[in-house]
Design an enzyme around this catalytic site. Structure first.
Site, PDB file in Angstrom:
ATOM      1  N   GLY A 157       0.841  -1.199   0.000  1.00 18.16           N
ATOM      2  CA  GLY A 157       0.000   0.000   0.000  1.00 18.16           C
ATOM      3  C   GLY A 157       0.873   1.245   0.000  1.00 18.16           C
ATOM      4  O   GLY A 157       2.114   1.160   0.101  1.00 18.16           O
ATOM      5  N   ASP A 158       0.234   2.404  -0.163  1.00 14.65           N
ATOM      6  CA  ASP A 158       0.943   3.692  -0.135  1.00 14.65           C
ATOM      7  C   ASP A 158       2.000   3.814  -1.223  1.00 14.65           C
ATOM      8  O   ASP A 158       3.008   4.499  -1.063  1.00 14.65           O
ATOM      9  CB  ASP A 158       1.586   3.946   1.245  1.00 14.65           C
ATOM     10  CG  ASP A 158       0.561   3.802   2.345  1.00 14.65           C
ATOM     11  OD1 ASP A 158      -0.538   4.348   2.179  1.00 14.65           O
ATOM     12  OD2 ASP A 158       0.852   3.138   3.352  1.00 14.65           O
ATOM     13  N   GLY A 207      -3.149   6.774  -5.355  1.00 15.15           N
ATOM     14  CA  GLY A 207      -4.075   7.909  -5.431  1.00 15.15           C
ATOM     15  C   GLY A 207      -3.675   8.847  -6.553  1.00 15.15           C
ATOM     16  O   GLY A 207      -4.468   9.197  -7.425  1.00 15.15           O
ATOM     17  N   ALA A 226      -8.058   2.514   3.530  1.00 19.17           N
ATOM     18  CA  ALA A 226      -7.256   3.107   2.452  1.00 19.17           C
ATOM     19  C   ALA A 226      -7.172   4.618   2.630  1.00 19.17           C
ATOM     20  O   ALA A 226      -8.098   5.245   3.137  1.00 19.17           O
ATOM     21  CB  ALA A 226      -7.897   2.794   1.106  1.00 19.17           C
ATOM     22  N   HIS A 275      -5.896   7.583  -0.006  1.00 22.19           N
ATOM     23  CA  HIS A 275      -5.277   7.960  -1.276  1.00 22.19           C
ATOM     24  C   HIS A 275      -5.057   9.473  -1.305  1.00 22.19           C
ATOM     25  O   HIS A 275      -6.000  10.241  -1.355  1.00 22.19           O
ATOM     26  CB  HIS A 275      -6.170   7.520  -2.448  1.00 22.19           C
ATOM     27  CG  HIS A 275      -6.203   6.038  -2.634  1.00 22.19           C
ATOM     28  ND1 HIS A 275      -7.013   5.398  -3.527  1.00 22.19           N
ATOM     29  CD2 HIS A 275      -5.474   5.057  -2.034  1.00 22.19           C
ATOM     30  CE1 HIS A 275      -6.798   4.098  -3.467  1.00 22.19           C
ATOM     31  NE2 HIS A 275      -5.881   3.865  -2.568  1.00 22.19           N
ATOM     32  N   ARG A 286     -21.871 -14.698   7.606  1.00 15.28           N
ATOM     33  CA  ARG A 286     -23.236 -14.405   7.134  1.00 15.28           C
ATOM     34  C   ARG A 286     -24.111 -13.737   8.190  1.00 15.28           C
ATOM     35  O   ARG A 286     -25.318 -13.926   8.257  1.00 15.28           O
ATOM     36  CB  ARG A 286     -23.895 -15.679   6.579  1.00 15.28           C
ATOM     37  CG  ARG A 286     -23.221 -16.084   5.273  1.00 15.28           C
ATOM     38  CD  ARG A 286     -23.246 -17.536   5.024  1.00 15.28           C
ATOM     39  NE  ARG A 286     -22.491 -18.251   6.038  1.00 15.28           N
ATOM     40  CZ  ARG A 286     -22.411 -19.576   6.103  1.00 15.28           C
ATOM     41  NH1 ARG A 286     -23.063 -20.308   5.239  1.00 15.28           N
ATOM     42  NH2 ARG A 286     -21.701 -20.158   7.044  1.00 15.28           N
ATOM     43  N   ARG A 334       0.238   7.305  11.328  1.00 14.38           N
ATOM     44  CA  ARG A 334       1.372   6.538  11.879  1.00 14.38           C
ATOM     45  C   ARG A 334       2.592   6.699  10.967  1.00 14.38           C
ATOM     46  O   ARG A 334       2.446   6.715   9.747  1.00 14.38           O
ATOM     47  CB  ARG A 334       1.033   5.043  11.944  1.00 14.38           C
ATOM     48  CG  ARG A 334      -0.031   4.695  12.940  1.00 14.38           C
ATOM     49  CD  ARG A 334      -0.409   3.219  12.854  1.00 14.38           C
ATOM     50  NE  ARG A 334      -1.049   2.905  11.589  1.00 14.38           N
ATOM     51  CZ  ARG A 334      -1.363   1.678  11.187  1.00 14.38           C
ATOM     52  NH1 ARG A 334      -1.077   0.644  11.950  1.00 14.38           N
ATOM     53  NH2 ARG A 334      -1.968   1.475  10.038  1.00 14.38           N
ATOM     54  N   GLY A 337       7.143  13.933  -8.944  1.00 17.13           N
ATOM     55  CA  GLY A 337       6.833  14.825  -7.832  1.00 17.13           C
ATOM     56  C   GLY A 337       5.435  14.496  -7.344  1.00 17.13           C
ATOM     57  O   GLY A 337       4.727  13.697  -7.958  1.00 17.13           O
TER      58      GLY A 337
HETATM   59  P1  IMP Z   1      -6.622  -3.239   8.435  1.00 12.95           P
HETATM   60  O1  IMP Z   1      -6.774  -3.223   6.970  1.00 12.95           O
HETATM   61  O2  IMP Z   1      -7.069  -1.973   9.099  1.00 12.95           O
HETATM   62  O3  IMP Z   1      -7.234  -4.463   9.067  1.00 12.95           O
HETATM   63  O4  IMP Z   1      -5.054  -3.340   8.756  1.00 12.95           O
HETATM   64  C1  IMP Z   1      -4.281  -4.493   8.474  1.00 12.95           C
HETATM   65  C2  IMP Z   1      -2.873  -4.116   8.027  1.00 12.95           C
HETATM   66  O5  IMP Z   1      -2.928  -3.519   6.736  1.00 12.95           O
HETATM   67  C3  IMP Z   1      -2.181  -3.097   8.928  1.00 12.95           C
HETATM   68  O6  IMP Z   1      -0.801  -3.380   8.936  1.00 12.95           O
HETATM   69  C4  IMP Z   1      -2.443  -1.785   8.207  1.00 12.95           C
HETATM   70  O7  IMP Z   1      -1.469  -0.815   8.518  1.00 12.95           O
HETATM   71  C5  IMP Z   1      -2.343  -2.217   6.766  1.00 12.95           C
HETATM   72  N1  IMP Z   1      -3.139  -1.375   5.847  1.00 12.95           N
HETATM   73  C6  IMP Z   1      -4.474  -1.433   5.634  1.00 12.95           C
HETATM   74  N2  IMP Z   1      -4.837  -0.540   4.700  1.00 12.95           N
HETATM   75  C7  IMP Z   1      -3.710   0.080   4.292  1.00 12.95           C
HETATM   76  C8  IMP Z   1      -3.431   1.073   3.297  1.00 12.95           C
HETATM   77  O8  IMP Z   1      -4.309   1.568   2.588  1.00 12.95           O
HETATM   78  N3  IMP Z   1      -2.130   1.450   3.173  1.00 12.95           N
HETATM   79  C9  IMP Z   1      -1.135   0.887   3.913  1.00 12.95           C
HETATM   80  N4  IMP Z   1      -1.347  -0.043   4.835  1.00 12.95           N
HETATM   81  C10 IMP Z   1      -2.622  -0.461   5.030  1.00 12.95           C
HETATM   82 MG    MG Z   2      -2.405   5.066   1.572  1.00 13.50          MG
END
Ligand code: IMP
Ligand code: MG
Length: 383
Positions: A12-13, A17, A39, A41, A136, A260, A346
């Protein structure tokens, strides 16, 4: 007919976005098919900055923006996001929500905050909501809100049918993935994963798009890696490493949803290649290479005894005119077998190079590992 899927290839990240906003200009319909308000973005263009959690970036062009089953919805987050999007010109009549989307309730959120510590979840209620779905016993947004005679009612639509018709009518559909390959419930670094599917198959199972309709899969990756939350991270740098500090600072590596700090590490080409192959990526988008300007960058390409082996690159400027940057891009292409079509230079959407459109013959693309000369034209991978 044309469907493009945008997928994150790390944790992720990766800059989805921004890339999604860039690609949305050339698409008619945007689709979110997985994840939820976990998420974040980040999109910056001109003087504007917005962080979206649920609505695809086509909303910023006031184009139809669809949430299909598989997206978990928090009403509070959605309402706030719609407020900000409407300030930027999004008309709510372009929002389409499938009534089968799962609703995140307050109780799911508090359960997540209680039980998500080991994984270090975002606390947005994702795990408990998905667990209830699978049991369910979950709440679906259509049922929950029509009972309350809610304003969201008007936005409900059988999205599978809507997308099918859009494809039939020749509309260009952009599916905007959330999270990344290594956070996938089945194929990520379990149990340190999210509770939904972040890989290519989710487009079929969640949004109901048949696999043959997918034309392009754009895989987004950063020139280094980050991870927010717990879990394995082979190429991680120490927090105290000066380089890690510089990257975190220059790259603003702070979670867009939770604030974080993100963990920082080097680019892992072995993991990247696996994510490319798994998802059938047809072209790559490289982001944040400008963050590494003047930093001796490392790229893991082998791990004989479980320990990464690195190659080093030092580029002065993240531009294809810079020889060292070019050889880095070349190496990624050779290693993964897929062209790096987009290079983000950028944070702004405008700061994006499309090598197919902008300077198609100047750059090098070579997956055979033979010549690294400048004369070979950029070309698309064939599958
Ligand atoms: P959850 O999706 O909130 O259950 O988190 C589970 C793990 O996925 C954790 O380590 C989160 O930091 C990571 N995580 C969930 N969504 C994202 C995201 O959009 N970007 C980066 N890390 C994510
Ligand atoms: Mg992100």
């Amino acid at each position: 007919m044309s469907v493009t899927v945008l997928i994150g290839l790390q944790w992720g990240d990766e800059g989805k976005g921004k890339m999604s906003h860039y690609l949305a200009a050339d698409h008619d319909v945007g689709v979110r098919f997985n994840g939820g308000p976990n998420a974040g973005h980040t999109i910056r263009f001109g003087e504007n900055k917005i962080v979206t959690h649920l609505v695809p970036s086509t909303a910023l062009y006031n184009k139809p923006s669809v949430l299909t089953p598989g997206v978990l919805i928090d009403r509070g987050v959605l309402t706030e996001e719609l407020f900000h999007l409407s300030e930027l010109g999004f008309s709510k009549s372009n929002l389409l929500i499938d009534p089968s989307c799962a609703l995140i309730t307050e109780s799911f959120k508090s359960q997540d905050i209680g039980s998500g510590k080991k994984i270090d979840t975002t606390g947005r209620g994702i795990g408990p909501t998905m667990a209830a779905q699978i049991n369910r016993t979950g709440v679906r947004i259509g049922e929950a809100l029509s009972m309350n005679n809610n304003a969201l009612d008007g936005w409900f639509c059988r999205t599978v049918q809507y997308i099918r018709n859009a494809i039939r009518d020749g509309k260009r559909v952009l599916c905007e993935g959330a999270q990344g390959h290594y956070l996938d419930l089945w194929h990520g670094t379990y149990p340190f994963v999210t509770s939904s599917m972040c890989t290519i198959g989710a487009v079929c199972t969640n949004a109901g798009i048949p696999p043959q309709k997918i034309d392009r899969v754009v895989g987004v990756f950063k020139a280094y890696c980050t991870r927010v939350g717990n879990g394995p991270f082979l190429t991680e740098m120490s927090n105290f490493d000066d380089k890690a500090k510089r990257i975190a600072e220059r790259g603003k590596e702070i979670g867009a949803t939770t604030g974080r700090p993100r963990r920082i590490g080097w680019l892992d080409l072995i993991d990247l290649r696996e994510a490319v192959r798994f998802n059938g990526v047809t072209e790559l988008a490289l982001t944040k290479s400008d963050v590494l300007e003047d930093i001796l960058t490392r790229v893991a390409f082998d791990r004989p005894n479980g320990k990464p082996h690195y190659l080093s690159y030092l580029w002065r400027k993240a531009s294809l005119e810079d020889r060292d940057f070019r050889s880095f891009v070349n190496y990624v292409e050779e290693f993964t077998g897929v062209p790096v079509r987009y290079i983000s230079t950028g944070p702004l959407t405008e700061e994006t190079l499309d090598r197919e459109k902008d300077n198609g013959t100047e750059t090098i693309y070579n997956t055979e590992g033979k010549s690294r000369c400048n004369s070979q034209p950029y070309r698309r991978a064939s599958f």
